[in-house]
Scaffold this motif. Structure first.
Motif, PDB file in Angstrom:
ATOM      1  N   THR A  58      79.802  39.850  37.537  1.00  0.00           N
ATOM      2  CA  THR A  58      78.957  38.932  36.775  1.00  0.00           C
ATOM      3  C   THR A  58      77.560  39.528  36.643  1.00  0.00           C
ATOM      4  OG1 THR A  58      78.124  37.638  38.667  1.00  0.00           O
ATOM      5  CG2 THR A  58      80.228  36.949  37.681  1.00  0.00           C
ATOM      6  N   LYS A 107      85.855  44.411  34.566  1.00  0.00           N
ATOM      7  CA  LYS A 107      85.307  43.583  33.489  1.00  0.00           C
ATOM      8  C   LYS A 107      83.910  43.097  33.848  1.00  0.00           C
ATOM      9  CE  LYS A 107      89.788  41.783  31.887  1.00  0.00           C
ATOM     10  NZ  LYS A 107      90.638  42.566  32.821  1.00  0.00           N
ATOM     11  N   LEU A 109      81.147  39.869  33.075  1.00  0.00           N
ATOM     12  CA  LEU A 109      80.964  38.509  32.583  1.00  0.00           C
ATOM     13  C   LEU A 109      79.489  38.148  32.671  1.00  0.00           C
ATOM     14  CD1 LEU A 109      82.078  35.666  31.759  1.00  0.00           C
ATOM     15  CD2 LEU A 109      82.217  35.181  34.218  1.00  0.00           C
ATOM     16  N   ASP A 110      78.869  37.880  31.532  1.00  0.00           N
ATOM     17  CA  ASP A 110      77.459  37.479  31.511  1.00  0.00           C
ATOM     18  C   ASP A 110      77.323  35.972  31.639  1.00  0.00           C
ATOM     19  OD1 ASP A 110      76.726  40.110  31.202  1.00  0.00           O
ATOM     20  OD2 ASP A 110      76.383  39.974  29.040  1.00  0.00           O
ATOM     21  N   LYS A 111      76.242  35.544  32.304  1.00  0.00           N
ATOM     22  CA  LYS A 111      75.963  34.121  32.495  1.00  0.00           C
ATOM     23  C   LYS A 111      74.453  33.917  32.456  1.00  0.00           C
ATOM     24  CE  LYS A 111      76.310  34.709  37.519  1.00  0.00           C
ATOM     25  NZ  LYS A 111      75.000  34.267  37.980  1.00  0.00           N
ATOM     26  N   PRO A 116      79.020  31.228  37.578  1.00  0.00           N
ATOM     27  CA  PRO A 116      79.816  31.835  36.506  1.00  0.00           C
ATOM     28  C   PRO A 116      80.806  30.859  35.884  1.00  0.00           C
ATOM     29  CG  PRO A 116      80.750  32.440  38.612  1.00  0.00           C
ATOM     30  CD  PRO A 116      79.505  31.633  38.913  1.00  0.00           C
ATOM     31  N   TRP A 117      80.894  29.649  36.448  1.00  0.00           N
ATOM     32  CA  TRP A 117      81.859  28.663  35.970  1.00  0.00           C
ATOM     33  C   TRP A 117      81.273  27.725  34.925  1.00  0.00           C
ATOM     34  CZ3 TRP A 117      86.437  29.914  38.078  1.00  0.00           C
ATOM     35  CH2 TRP A 117      86.441  30.523  39.339  1.00  0.00           C
ATOM     36  N   GLU A 119      79.370  27.787  32.248  1.00  0.00           N
ATOM     37  CA  GLU A 119      79.449  28.067  30.815  1.00  0.00           C
ATOM     38  C   GLU A 119      80.873  28.348  30.342  1.00  0.00           C
ATOM     39  OE1 GLU A 119      75.125  30.075  30.057  1.00  0.00           O
ATOM     40  OE2 GLU A 119      76.496  31.148  31.381  1.00  0.00           O
ATOM     41  N   GLY A 121      82.930  30.854  31.027  1.00  0.00           N
ATOM     42  CA  GLY A 121      83.383  32.229  30.855  1.00  0.00           C
ATOM     43  C   GLY A 121      84.418  32.669  31.870  1.00  0.00           C
ATOM     44  N   ALA A 124      87.739  30.953  31.347  1.00  0.00           N
ATOM     45  CA  ALA A 124      88.450  31.535  30.210  1.00  0.00           C
ATOM     46  C   ALA A 124      89.118  32.857  30.598  1.00  0.00           C
ATOM     47  CB  ALA A 124      87.487  31.750  29.041  1.00  0.00           C
ATOM     48  N   LEU A 125      88.423  33.674  31.394  1.00  0.00           N
ATOM     49  CA  LEU A 125      88.997  34.953  31.823  1.00  0.00           C
ATOM     50  C   LEU A 125      90.248  34.755  32.680  1.00  0.00           C
ATOM     51  CD1 LEU A 125      86.122  37.411  32.845  1.00  0.00           C
ATOM     52  CD2 LEU A 125      87.876  37.762  31.112  1.00  0.00           C
TER      53      LEU A 125
END
Length: 202
Positions: A58, A107, A109-111, A116-117, A119, A121, A124-125
């Motif tokens: 993240t 991978k 994941l930007d936040k 990280p939950w 928004e 993202g 979805a991953l």
């Protein structure tokens, strides 16, 4: 307090490594330097190198300009105007170079908030996958790692914190959160050392 070990048994193919915000923002020369980052980085590199295709990094992305953001985030970025994207080298949001080399297959994941939950993202991953266990590393123990862990608990994931691969800029609250993870969340959080992870995730 010593780590309790992998009390629910070895980790398998349904596990991923979730590394929280190990970015240049929090390294030497960044606007939010965390001295312990350099100490935990080698352990995170070792774990990522063993399972790069099972790793998600993240990245915390600050607001573009001072005072931007919903609600109290606008006030936050008035206080931390020097850390907004318009006032820093954009390269500071990148992962630490020793970790960036693993992407891909790892991978990113930007936040824009601690979790990280929030928004959607990370949900979805992971949607439609067989992942049921998360190994958590990174920083900070008492901010973004805390938000990550609580979200994982709420979603029912087996949550494993790697004790020598997370860090904070505040030793007192790091220690307090480690005690919290091991006591109040003892049924849902396993606190283990990197050695135990390597032995238990083949």
């Amino acid at each position: 307090m010593a780590a309790r070990g992998l009390v629910h048994g070895p980790l398998g193919g349904n596990c991923i490594h979730l590394c929280v915000d190990m970015q240049r923002l929090f390294g030497p020369g960044g606007p939010w330097p965390v001295p312990w980052v350099e100490k935990v980085l080698p352990a995170i590199e070792e774990l990522t190198g063993r399972h790069p295709d099972r790793t998600i990094f993240t990245r915390f992305i600050p607001a573009v300009r001072p005072g931007e953001g919903p609600g109290m985030w606008a006030r936050y970025y008035q206080r931390w105007a020097a850390a907004t994207l318009s006032n820093i080298d954009p390269a500071l949001v990148e992962l630490a170079p020793s970790l960036a080399r693993f992407v891909p297959p790892a991978k990113v994941l930007d936040k824009r908030v601690y979790s990280p939950w929030t928004e959607g993202g990370l949900d979805a991953l992971l949607h439609g996958s067989t992942i049921d266990a998360l190994l958590v590393t990174g920083g900070e123990t008492d901010v973004c790692v805390l938000a990550t862990v609580l979200g994982a608990i709420d979603r029912g994931f087996r949550t494993v914190i790697v004790t020598d691969a997370i860090c904070s800029s505040a030793d007192q609250t790091h220690d307090a959160l480690m005690e919290l993870y091991r006591s109040r969340f003892s049924e849902q959080v396993e606190a283990v050392t990197m050695e135990e992870v390597i032995d238990g995730w083949r």
